[in-house]
Motif scaffolding. Structure first.
Motif, PDB file in Angstrom:
ATOM      1  N   LYS A 252      -1.165   2.387 -11.472  1.00 44.07           N
ATOM      2  CA  LYS A 252      -0.371   1.851 -12.576  1.00 44.07           C
ATOM      3  C   LYS A 252       0.251   0.507 -12.221  1.00 44.07           C
ATOM      4  CE  LYS A 252       0.810   6.514 -14.130  1.00 44.07           C
ATOM      5  NZ  LYS A 252       1.906   7.477 -14.430  1.00 44.07           N
ATOM      6  N   SER A 253       0.335   0.206 -10.931  1.00 43.54           N
ATOM      7  CA  SER A 253       0.966  -1.042 -10.495  1.00 43.54           C
ATOM      8  C   SER A 253      -0.055  -2.134 -10.220  1.00 43.54           C
ATOM      9  CB  SER A 253       1.818  -0.793  -9.235  1.00 43.54           C
ATOM     10  OG  SER A 253       2.876   0.099  -9.518  1.00 43.54           O
ATOM     11  N   TRP A 254      -1.087  -1.802  -9.397  1.00 44.37           N
ATOM     12  CA  TRP A 254      -2.019  -2.862  -9.025  1.00 44.37           C
ATOM     13  C   TRP A 254      -3.250  -2.912  -9.915  1.00 44.37           C
ATOM     14  CZ3 TRP A 254      -6.117   0.124  -7.599  1.00 44.37           C
ATOM     15  CH2 TRP A 254      -5.890   1.298  -6.889  1.00 44.37           C
ATOM     16  N   LEU A 255      -3.403  -1.939 -10.832  1.00 53.04           N
ATOM     17  CA  LEU A 255      -4.383  -1.974 -11.927  1.00 53.04           C
ATOM     18  C   LEU A 255      -5.833  -1.892 -11.473  1.00 53.04           C
ATOM     19  CD1 LEU A 255      -2.749  -4.637 -14.281  1.00 53.04           C
ATOM     20  CD2 LEU A 255      -2.455  -2.160 -14.275  1.00 53.04           C
ATOM     21  N   PHE A 256      -6.242  -2.676 -10.467  1.00 49.88           N
ATOM     22  CA  PHE A 256      -7.638  -2.626 -10.023  1.00 49.88           C
ATOM     23  C   PHE A 256      -7.756  -3.207  -8.627  1.00 49.88           C
ATOM     24  CE2 PHE A 256      -7.028  -6.500 -12.558  1.00 49.88           C
ATOM     25  CZ  PHE A 256      -7.334  -7.468 -11.621  1.00 49.88           C
ATOM     26  N   ALA A 257      -8.887  -2.874  -7.970  1.00 53.28           N
ATOM     27  CA  ALA A 257      -9.221  -3.494  -6.692  1.00 53.28           C
ATOM     28  C   ALA A 257      -9.978  -4.782  -6.987  1.00 53.28           C
ATOM     29  CB  ALA A 257     -10.074  -2.554  -5.849  1.00 53.28           C
ATOM     30  N   GLY A 258      -9.600  -5.858  -6.308  1.00 52.95           N
ATOM     31  CA  GLY A 258     -10.183  -7.153  -6.617  1.00 52.95           C
ATOM     32  C   GLY A 258     -11.615  -7.326  -6.158  1.00 52.95           C
TER      33      GLY A 258
ATOM     34  N   PHE B  93       0.798  -1.221   0.000  1.00 48.61           N
ATOM     35  CA  PHE B  93       0.000   0.000   0.000  1.00 48.61           C
ATOM     36  C   PHE B  93       0.837   1.280   0.000  1.00 48.61           C
ATOM     37  CE2 PHE B  93      -2.611  -3.291   2.006  1.00 48.61           C
ATOM     38  CZ  PHE B  93      -3.725  -3.255   1.182  1.00 48.61           C
ATOM     39  N   GLY B  94       2.090   1.196   0.441  1.00 48.54           N
ATOM     40  CA  GLY B  94       2.937   2.375   0.447  1.00 48.54           C
ATOM     41  C   GLY B  94       3.861   2.463  -0.750  1.00 48.54           C
ATOM     42  N   GLN B  95       4.316   1.298  -1.243  1.00 41.05           N
ATOM     43  CA  GLN B  95       5.205   1.245  -2.392  1.00 41.05           C
ATOM     44  C   GLN B  95       4.518   0.698  -3.632  1.00 41.05           C
ATOM     45  OE1 GLN B  95       8.226   2.566  -2.288  1.00 41.05           O
ATOM     46  NE2 GLN B  95       7.993   3.082  -0.135  1.00 41.05           N
ATOM     47  N   HIS B  96       3.226   0.357  -3.513  1.00 47.97           N
ATOM     48  CA  HIS B  96       2.393  -0.057  -4.644  1.00 47.97           C
ATOM     49  C   HIS B  96       2.915  -1.333  -5.319  1.00 47.97           C
ATOM     50  CE1 HIS B  96       1.307   4.035  -3.830  1.00 47.97           C
ATOM     51  NE2 HIS B  96       2.427   4.491  -4.336  1.00 47.97           N
ATOM     52  N   GLN B  97       3.381  -2.269  -4.512  1.00 48.05           N
ATOM     53  CA  GLN B  97       3.856  -3.548  -5.031  1.00 48.05           C
ATOM     54  C   GLN B  97       2.822  -4.626  -4.752  1.00 48.05           C
ATOM     55  OE1 GLN B  97       6.745  -4.231  -6.826  1.00 48.05           O
ATOM     56  NE2 GLN B  97       6.760  -2.000  -6.944  1.00 48.05           N
ATOM     57  N   PRO B  98       2.115  -5.123  -5.760  1.00 48.78           N
ATOM     58  CA  PRO B  98       1.111  -6.176  -5.529  1.00 48.78           C
ATOM     59  C   PRO B  98       1.745  -7.405  -4.882  1.00 48.78           C
ATOM     60  CG  PRO B  98       0.934  -5.275  -7.748  1.00 48.78           C
ATOM     61  CD  PRO B  98       2.206  -4.729  -7.166  1.00 48.78           C
ATOM     62  N   LEU B  99       0.914  -8.193  -4.225  1.00 50.23           N
ATOM     63  CA  LEU B  99       1.431  -9.346  -3.488  1.00 50.23           C
ATOM     64  C   LEU B  99       2.077 -10.375  -4.402  1.00 50.23           C
ATOM     65  CD1 LEU B  99      -1.372  -9.898  -0.812  1.00 50.23           C
ATOM     66  CD2 LEU B  99       0.808  -8.696  -0.582  1.00 50.23           C
ATOM     67  N   ASN B 100       1.583 -10.507  -5.634  1.00 51.63           N
ATOM     68  CA  ASN B 100       2.199 -11.503  -6.517  1.00 51.63           C
ATOM     69  C   ASN B 100       3.640 -11.116  -6.854  1.00 51.63           C
ATOM     70  OD1 ASN B 100       1.205  -9.303  -8.039  1.00 51.63           O
ATOM     71  ND2 ASN B 100       1.242 -10.500  -9.916  1.00 51.63           N
ATOM     72  N   ARG B 101       3.913  -9.816  -6.998  1.00 48.52           N
ATOM     73  CA  ARG B 101       5.291  -9.394  -7.263  1.00 48.52           C
ATOM     74  C   ARG B 101       6.156  -9.566  -6.016  1.00 48.52           C
ATOM     75  NH1 ARG B 101       4.255  -3.709 -10.544  1.00 48.52           N
ATOM     76  NH2 ARG B 101       2.796  -4.547 -12.079  1.00 48.52           N
ATOM     77  N   GLN B 102       5.574  -9.298  -4.862  1.00 45.17           N
ATOM     78  CA  GLN B 102       6.321  -9.545  -3.634  1.00 45.17           C
ATOM     79  C   GLN B 102       6.680 -11.020  -3.508  1.00 45.17           C
ATOM     80  OE1 GLN B 102       5.152  -7.653   0.068  1.00 45.17           O
ATOM     81  NE2 GLN B 102       3.678  -6.357  -0.995  1.00 45.17           N
ATOM     82  N   ALA B 103       5.721 -11.886  -3.776  1.00 43.91           N
ATOM     83  CA  ALA B 103       5.974 -13.331  -3.665  1.00 43.91           C
ATOM     84  C   ALA B 103       7.087 -13.761  -4.618  1.00 43.91           C
ATOM     85  CB  ALA B 103       4.684 -14.100  -3.945  1.00 43.91           C
ATOM     86  N   GLU B 104       7.092 -13.209  -5.828  1.00 38.11           N
ATOM     87  CA  GLU B 104       8.141 -13.568  -6.794  1.00 38.11           C
ATOM     88  C   GLU B 104       9.516 -13.113  -6.290  1.00 38.11           C
ATOM     89  OE1 GLU B 104       6.918 -11.694 -10.366  1.00 38.11           O
ATOM     90  OE2 GLU B 104       5.251 -13.083 -10.748  1.00 38.11           O
TER      91      GLU B 104
END
Length: 540
Positions: A471-477, A198-209
């Motif tokens: 631009k990073s997470w594109l949409f709310a699920g 939420f602060g750096q706009h990194q979705p969880l899938n990118r964090q997991a990778e």
């Protein structure tokens, strides 16, 4: 007939001289290029410094200044790289003293960083005469900034068991506290996951990778579980922050679009923000912000968000706020104060020479009326910048003495120009937005109330992170996902407003919140928080 041998020697000498002149010319050219590229980099650096100083002095609201700073930063990056490349080339092509490029003064590295001494082996004898009778005179230290890749570790908490020889009962220390029931992640890891999302706009899938590349496999669903658990854990702090915002006599409100995943595609949802910040008026109350999420932009949403609140709302002229302004509202109507930056922006778009050129338009298409209107509005903003930090009484006195005549003159001039324009003219629409009978009282309210801010830039700055994150997470699920994002943005945004590190604050709050009684929860609010001497991970 000349001697062939002497002719050959003459030609060789001429060739050598020509090669020497060519080398000298090449060296001079390389030095000249280095001087030119260095000068260009210096000029770009000075322009950037001037732009930053202007923004610091005049505020962050000017669209032209913000765009100019972005352009200068990119230009400076390329020019400095060019200068370094040309300097190396100049040093390679010349036999004389290397060209010395004037480099910017580097700030010393932070004192809190640990220092690791790497001692180069000293000579055992004199490098001049070979004598071994040498003594240490001193030392030269060159500091180089380095980074150690992130390290993961597993903390094993051991609880030893003891049996009693007298009663045969087993004694054991109680199980340690976990921030999340049956949790496997420590406070610092939880804070990192939340802040990066939420602060750096990194979705969880990118964090997991990224974690997998570092040798730690954490699935997307596992990380998502932690996000939900942290949101539930920090609800009491969020409630305190929202209650603090609601006690303000003046709020900044705004909204932005958020794509929401829906059946068959996405739909446009909304993220609303409400900011309390009294610092420009000498207020001592800490700044804070809370966000809300909604599936659409209906007027019932701000009415629900601010239910029971009464005061001055700084916002744009969106009709959805009208329910707040009704006279029969309980406990009373909210007073609208409209944003002059919004009004100025409509004229700015018609007077932006650089923007029109980039779009392929002729620079002569600039509207002189829009340019003049923007110049007059800028004069009003200049007065406000001088008043920044003074109390409302000082604001009111200066506005009535200095700003009121400018506003009256602006209104008179705009009405005169508007009478001569077609209703289809672009600048006519900008004038109508400002002079509309529904809008003008909100624009001029600052002349009668020293608490009113001239712009709503405070709320727009709060939404800046959302605009970047899209631009990073594109949409709310899902709708709950949007509400959870609003929840986290409230916490992180409030921490940033108070000038503290959101991730460090989240880690400490997660580690301590369950052990504190309700009466002591305010100790964890961002404006009361003190950074611990030892981080939660080190304490564990």
């Amino acid at each position: 007939m000349s001697d062939p041998a002497s002719e050959l020697e003459r030609l060789r000498a001429a060739l050598t001289a020509a090669e020497g002149r060519a080398s000298a010319a090449e060296a001079e050219l390389a030095q000249a290029r280095a001087v030119v590229s260095t000068s260009e980099a210096m000029i770009a650096g000075l322009k950037l410094e001037i732009a930053l100083l202007r923004r610091e002095h005049y505020g962050r609201s000017a669209e032209r200044t913000a765009r100019l700073i972005d352009q200068l930063e990119l230009q400076l990056e390329d020019l400095v790289a060019d200068a370094a490349e040309d300097q190396v080339r100049a040093e390679k092509t010349t036999k004389v003293a290397a060209f010395e490029r004037r480099k910017p003064v580097r700030k010393p590295f932070p004192e809190h960083l640990p220092r690791e001494r790497v001692v180069v082996p000293a000579p055992i004898s004199c490098t001049c005469c070979g004598s071994d009778r040498i003594a240490k005179l001193g030392e030269d230290i060159t500091e180089t900034l380095e980074v150690v890749p992130r390290q993961w570790k597993v903390i094993q908490t051991v609880r030893e068991k003891f049996t009693c020889r007298a009663c045969e009962k087993i004694s054991q220390a109680p199980a340690p506290f976990h921030p999340i029931p049956r949790g496997w992640a420590g406070p610092s890891l939880l804070a990192m996951i939340v802040f990066e999302k939420f602060g750096q706009h990194q979705p969880l899938n990118r964090q997991a990778e990224r974690y997998a590349r570092e040798g730690v496999d954490l699935s997307l669903s596992t990380l998502a579980d932690q996000i939900g658990a942290v949101a539930e854990l920090l609800k009491p702090l969020h409630a305190l922050i929202e209650a603090h915002v609601r006690t303000a006599a003046r709020l900044h409100g705004d909204d932005t679009t958020v794509p929401l995943l829906a059946r068959g595609g996405t739909k446009t949802a909304r993220l609303w923000t409400y900011v309390r910040d009294d610092r420009p008026f000498g207020g001592t109350a800490p700044p804070a912000v809370f966000f809300r999420f909604s599936r659409d932009r209906g007027g019932e949403h701000p009415a629900e968000h601010l239910k029971g609140w009464q005061g001055i709302l700084q916002a744009d002229a969106y009709a959805g706020y009208n329910q707040l302004y009704r006279g029969d509202r309980k406990p009373g109507p909210v007073l609208p104060a409209l944003c002059w930056s919004h009004a100025r922006r409509k004229f700015f778009e018609l007077a932006d020479v650089e923007g029109n050129i980039r779009k392929g338009k002729d620079a002569t298409e600039i509207s002189p009326i829009a340019f003049e209107a923007m110049t007059r509005i800028d004069a009003i903003f200049a007065i406000e910048r001088e008043l920044n930090g003074q109390d409302p009484a000082a604001h009111l006195a200066a506005r009535q003495a200095r700003s009121a005549p400018l506003v009256e003159d602006l209104e008179r001039w705009l009405r005169t120009e508007r009478a001569l324009l077609s209703k289809h003219a672009k600048v006519a629409k900008a004038i109508d937005y400002l002079l509309s009978p529904d809008h003008w009282p909100g624009f001029t309210r600052f002349l009668d109330d020293g608490r009113v801010c001239l712009s709503n830039n405070c709320a727009e700055r709060a939404l800046r992170g959302v605009a970047l994150g899209r631009k990073s997470w594109l949409f709310a699920g899902s709708e709950r996902g949007g509400q959870r994002a609003a929840f986290m943005y409230s916490l992180i945004g409030t921490a940033k407003l108070n000038g503290i590190d959101p991730q460090a604050w989240l880690a400490d709050a997660i580690a301590r919140i369950s052990d504190l009684p309700v009466s002591r929860l305010p100790e964890l609010l961002p404006w009361n928080w003190q950074k611990p001497a030892v981080s939660p991970a080190e304490a564990a």
